[in-house]
Scaffold this active site. Structure first.
Site: not given
Ligand code: ARG
Length: 469
Positions: A294, A167, A301, A288
């Site tokens: 960043k 979980h 992803e 970024s």
């Protein structure tokens, strides 16, 4: 090599004009032309044609000289494809027709002899099987690279701990290597599914003709031998109508893509400041355009995101095939793009994922802190009570009470006063220090599938054996 757009379709390149008064409407032709994607099957198509020329020669449809000239022309045609000079014409309907048109241009009448004893229906079924067998093999190689990266990291980081989660909450501590190898075995089954698919695809279909077999005495076994198939399809109708081999490849590809997606998600989580378990290497990170600080895990992803299209490819083909009666139906032309897309997507995803995994640098301190925290040894304490004769139901209650005490005191189980622990149950004593040690907890789980160091070392040996095989 890209086919040119169809302006107006003349009859010259078509394989079937004679019984029609008018040629196809532009819109009809535009919908039907497939050279834009099936050009990719040229090598498989030419392999089938070489085998077919051999059979036509054996039964006397081609004499020695014709056979030799055809074989040489097929070789030249292959060279034209390989060096990008094969020019499709706007009236080439598909790769099979384009190659026949090329042969006729090159050889004259002889070029038209190769069509005897075959149909585009068995041709495309053959081409697709050859393509899919190769795609299974190369995808498996890509999976092995990801597994190799996982095994290397598992071996290099055998001393690191990690929180084992359910979980997405800390459950029980494990070795980081145990966790990494979990992905290894999932990928291993993905490779196994591709290998199973390849075995079922390993069936030759030439000789099926349009659907019923041939009146010419061509030998199906000879095609199988020439093209490297182990078996001959048992039924000509099945041979031209079936696409379950393509569907099975796509199913295996979709399951694999989803495994990769889950690994990608794990990497995304690990590399957040909140988890801080690992840092993705520069070569697999991005910045970024506005936020100078960043460091984004875009590649992980994208691995996650690309799974969506592979799942879509599977659903597309299932939907295409779903309502089709026997045998060949033109809907089946739509099988190729999903197959190519899934193979190409995995060709991109697997090396990028392998590289991302290899680039990971783990933060052992943060991993150890997370492994130890969150009352992660509560199960160990409850199981110790079981060893001391307490029913698990009661043990669960007792330890749950201790967790509540620790939580109230803002500490973990090992921060509670030993006297309080001893008071919690008659079988308990203050001597539970060893029980509340993470390393000891890991080493207690020493069965073959557990996370103890010796078990994980044995797992690594097994993993290495898989990669060496
Ligand atoms: N381009 C077709 C396909 O990909 C080849 C088979 C065409 N057969 C036919 N009967 N029209 O399926």
């Amino acid at each position: 090599m890209a086919p040119s757009a169809s302006d107006d379709a003349t009859a010259a390149g078509r394989l079937w004009g004679a019984r029609f008064e008018a040629g196809p409407a532009e819109a009809a032709w535009a919908l039907g032309v497939s050279t834009g994607f099936d050009a990719r099957l040229w090598a498989h198509d030419l392999a089938g044609s070489r085998a077919h020329a051999g059979e036509l020669h054996r039964i006397g449809v081609l004499d020695d000289d014709e056979h030799a000239r055809l074989r040489a022309a097929l070789d030249r045609c292959g060279e034209a494809f390989a060096d990008g000079t094969f020019a499709f014409r706007s009236d080439d309907e598909d790769v099979h027709g384009a190659i026949e048109r090329w042969l006729v241009d090159d050889l004259g009448e002889l070029g038209g002899k190769l069509r005897a004893g075959r149909s585009r229906n068995d041709q495309i079924a053959n081409d697709l099987r050859l393509f899919l067998k190769d795609a299974c093999t190369s995808t498996i190689a890509g999976v092995r690279a990801v597994q190799g990266a996982l095994a290397d990291q598992a071996e290099a980081n055998l001393d690191l701990l990690a929180p084992g989660m359910t979980h997405l909450q800390r459950g029980q501590p494990v070795l980081l290597s145990h966790l990494l190898l979990a992905w290894f075995w999932m990928l291993d089954r993905d490779a196994g599914r591709l290998s199973d698919a390849r075995d079922r695809l390993d069936e030759s279909v030439l000789g099926a003709g349009a659907l019923a077999g041939l009146t010419l005495d061509l030998d199906p076994r000879a095609y199988a031998d020439a093209l490297g198939f182990s078996r001959v399809a048992p039924n000509s109708m099945d041979a031209v109508a079936a696409r379950d081999g393509a569907t099975e490849f796509l199913a295996a590809a979709a399951i694999l893509a989803v495994t990769c997606s889950r690994i990608g998600e794990e990497i995304v989580l690990w590399s957040t400041a909140e988890f801080g378990f690992a840092r993705v290497g520069d070569a697999y990170s991005t910045g970024s355009s506005i936020m100078p600080q960043k460091r984004n895990p875009d590649i992980a992803e994208l691995v996650r995101g690309k799974s969506g299209r592979v799942v879509g490819d599977l659903v597309a083909l299932l939907t295409i095939v779903k309502g089709l009666p026997l045998t060949y139906n033109r809907d089946l032309q739509e099988d190729k793009e999903p197959v190519f897309d899934a193979a190409d997507t995995l060709d991109l995803v697997l090396p990028a994922l392998a590289g991302t995994i290899a680039s990971l640098r783990f933060d052992g301190d943060r991993l150890a802190a997370a492994a130890a925290g969150g009352f992660s040894l509560a199960t160990d304490l409850a199981e110790e009570l079981v060893r001391r004769g307490v029913a698990f139901r009661e043990a669960h209650e007792v330890v749950g009470g201790l967790v509540r005490v620790a939580e109230d005191q803002g500490t973990d189980l090992d921060g509670i006063d030993p006297a309080v622990i001893a008071d919690a149950h008659p079988t308990l004593d203050a001597d539970v220090a060893d029980l509340l040690d993470v390393r000891a907890a890991i080493e207690r789980r020493s069965s073959s599938l557990g996370t103890a160091t010796a078990s994980v070392r044995a797992q690594l040996d097994r993993a290495r054996a898989v990669l060496d095989a």
